[in-house]
Design a protein around this motif. Structure first.
Motif, PDB file in Angstrom:
ATOM      1  N   SER A  37      29.849  30.956 -14.756  1.00 16.12           N
ATOM      2  CA  SER A  37      31.002  31.472 -15.493  1.00 16.12           C
ATOM      3  C   SER A  37      31.033  30.905 -16.905  1.00 16.12           C
ATOM      4  CB  SER A  37      32.294  31.100 -14.763  1.00 16.12           C
ATOM      5  OG  SER A  37      32.296  31.629 -13.449  1.00 16.12           O
ATOM      6  N   VAL A  38      31.841  31.517 -17.761  1.00 17.41           N
ATOM      7  CA  VAL A  38      32.060  31.047 -19.127  1.00 17.41           C
ATOM      8  C   VAL A  38      32.463  29.570 -19.098  1.00 17.41           C
ATOM      9  CG1 VAL A  38      33.509  31.379 -21.174  1.00 17.41           C
ATOM     10  CG2 VAL A  38      32.771  33.361 -19.821  1.00 17.41           C
ATOM     11  N   PRO A  39      31.939  28.717 -19.969  1.00 21.15           N
ATOM     12  CA  PRO A  39      31.041  28.990 -21.095  1.00 21.15           C
ATOM     13  C   PRO A  39      29.551  28.883 -20.741  1.00 21.15           C
ATOM     14  CG  PRO A  39      31.730  26.717 -21.205  1.00 21.15           C
ATOM     15  CD  PRO A  39      32.406  27.298 -19.983  1.00 21.15           C
ATOM     16  N   TYR A  40      29.253  28.831 -19.445  1.00 25.96           N
ATOM     17  CA  TYR A  40      27.864  28.670 -19.009  1.00 25.96           C
ATOM     18  C   TYR A  40      27.236  30.014 -18.635  1.00 25.96           C
ATOM     19  CZ  TYR A  40      29.794  23.986 -18.598  1.00 25.96           C
ATOM     20  OH  TYR A  40      30.430  22.799 -18.851  1.00 25.96           O
ATOM     21  N   ASP A  51      28.669  22.435 -15.332  1.00 30.99           N
ATOM     22  CA  ASP A  51      28.771  23.710 -14.630  1.00 30.99           C
ATOM     23  C   ASP A  51      28.936  23.463 -13.128  1.00 30.99           C
ATOM     24  OD1 ASP A  51      28.726  26.415 -14.061  1.00 30.99           O
ATOM     25  OD2 ASP A  51      26.625  26.716 -14.596  1.00 30.99           O
ATOM     26  N   ASP A  52      29.421  24.476 -12.408  1.00 29.31           N
ATOM     27  CA  ASP A  52      29.520  24.421 -10.956  1.00 29.31           C
ATOM     28  C   ASP A  52      28.120  24.242 -10.366  1.00 29.31           C
ATOM     29  OD1 ASP A  52      29.765  24.872  -8.236  1.00 29.31           O
ATOM     30  OD2 ASP A  52      30.718  26.837  -8.425  1.00 29.31           O
ATOM     31  N   ASP A 253      27.306  26.031 -29.914  1.00 31.75           N
ATOM     32  CA  ASP A 253      28.364  26.154 -28.912  1.00 31.75           C
ATOM     33  C   ASP A 253      29.034  24.841 -28.536  1.00 31.75           C
ATOM     34  OD1 ASP A 253      27.639  28.839 -28.819  1.00 31.75           O
ATOM     35  OD2 ASP A 253      26.206  28.507 -27.198  1.00 31.75           O
ATOM     36  N   GLY A 254      28.451  23.710 -28.928  1.00 31.10           N
ATOM     37  CA  GLY A 254      29.017  22.429 -28.547  1.00 31.10           C
ATOM     38  C   GLY A 254      28.482  21.946 -27.210  1.00 31.10           C
ATOM     39  N   ALA A 255      29.083  20.862 -26.706  1.00 33.29           N
ATOM     40  CA  ALA A 255      28.571  20.205 -25.501  1.00 33.29           C
ATOM     41  C   ALA A 255      28.709  21.066 -24.250  1.00 33.29           C
ATOM     42  CB  ALA A 255      29.275  18.863 -25.294  1.00 33.29           C
ATOM     43  N   ARG A 256      29.746  21.919 -24.209  1.00 30.03           N
ATOM     44  CA  ARG A 256      29.971  22.732 -23.004  1.00 30.03           C
ATOM     45  C   ARG A 256      29.207  24.048 -23.118  1.00 30.03           C
ATOM     46  NH1 ARG A 256      34.800  24.503 -21.499  1.00 30.03           N
ATOM     47  NH2 ARG A 256      34.429  24.180 -19.271  1.00 30.03           N
ATOM     48  N   THR A 257      27.942  23.946 -22.866  1.00 27.28           N
ATOM     49  CA  THR A 257      27.084  25.133 -22.868  1.00 27.28           C
ATOM     50  C   THR A 257      25.960  24.902 -21.877  1.00 27.28           C
ATOM     51  OG1 THR A 257      25.964  26.736 -24.301  1.00 27.28           O
ATOM     52  CG2 THR A 257      25.486  24.422 -24.702  1.00 27.28           C
ATOM     53  N   GLY A 258      25.205  25.953 -21.584  1.00 26.56           N
ATOM     54  CA  GLY A 258      24.182  25.868 -20.559  1.00 26.56           C
ATOM     55  C   GLY A 258      22.833  25.432 -21.097  1.00 26.56           C
TER      56      GLY A 258
END
Length: 269
Positions: A37-40, A51-52, A253-258
């Motif tokens: 899911s977003v943001p991944y 991420d999950d 995108d910053g740290a919260r990305t895949g």
């Protein structure tokens, strides 16, 4: 014939047909075709980014299925932007493939003569791939600015040479990463390169005191200096920052990305 886009089932990725024809599976994934899911969204393959985990494991299953490989036949290192390299073999299979805690600690480069797959993760850093035909050996390295400045590509080649490989026969590939169009760095980073490279034509001064850094050219320069033939270097020349529809980008995108995956494996001994 260099890097080419390839689609199989619902996944799109890059590969090198020339390498595939020699029995080397090589690939670089995109962000498309997964369950995150977003943001991944959606094909995140990194377990260490928040991420999950169940989504990531499903994505990894889909990725490995493309190559016909089980997680028990895959090796992953814990990437720390260092220059450590390790030979791995069959008994290392499974390390890091289903959990970050089992990855080989503090290891940004992996090489093997076995039939285990080598996998590393990227979101702007440079994926480096290696094939030494005379050894029937392959390798992968994670080269961000630190790894590139500290010459992790050279470290990998030194491991092959110690095993009897000849660098003039080596094939190397530089996968998608942040490109010279989009990678501005400060004087601290520029100084690190000047300390480790005799010349730095891949640093381009800007008016604000920063520099545009061409990591592709820096790594290519290193390979050429160490004796790799120009015709055996494949550069994707594809920028992760500038292609948000296809790639994750830490800087954008910053740290919260895949994370995308780099993948290499011998299909035969």
């Amino acid at each position: 014939m260099g890097w080419k886009w390839h689609k199989r089932e619902n996944l799109t990725y890059l590969t090198i047909p020339k390498w595939q024809a020699q029995g080397i599976d090589i690939g670089f994934s995109t962000r498309v075709g997964g369950v995150s899911s977003v943001p991944y969204d959606s094909f995140n393959l990194g377990l260490h980014v928040g991420d999950d985990p169940n989504a990531v494991l499903e994505n990894r299953k889909r990725w490995l299925n493309q190559w016909g490989v089980s997680p028990a036949r895959v090796v992953v290192g814990e990437q720390v932007h260092g220059t450590c390299v390790l030979w791995v073999n069959e008994e290392d299979g499974g390390r890091g493939s289903l959990g970050a805690e089992t990855a080989i600690p503090a290891m940004d480069g992996l090489v093997t003569q076995s039939l285990v797959g080598l996998m590393a993760f990227f979101a702007d850093c440079v994926p480096l791939f290696f094939y030494y035909p005379d050894l029937k050996a392959v390798g992968i390295a994670h080269a961000g600015w630190k790894g590139t400045a500290q010459k992790i590509g050279q470290r990998v080649m030194e491991y092959f040479e110690k095993a009897g490989g000849r660098t003039e026969n080596a094939w190397v590939a530089i996968g998608p990463s942040i490109g010279p169009c989009c990678y501005s760095v400060d004087e601290r980073v520029a100084t690190e390169f000047r300390l480790n490279y005799h010349e730095t034509p891949f640093l381009h001064s800007q008016e604000d005191g920063h520099y545009l850094l061409d990591l592709w050219e820096a790594n290519k320069t290193l390979f050429l200096k160490n004796g790799v033939r120009p015709e055996n270097i494949e550069v994707a020349s594809t920028c992760t920052y500038d292609n948000p529809e296809w790639f994750f980008s830490h800087r954008r995108d910053g740290a919260r990305t895949g994370r995308m995956a780099g993948w290499i494996k011998l299909r035969r001994g």
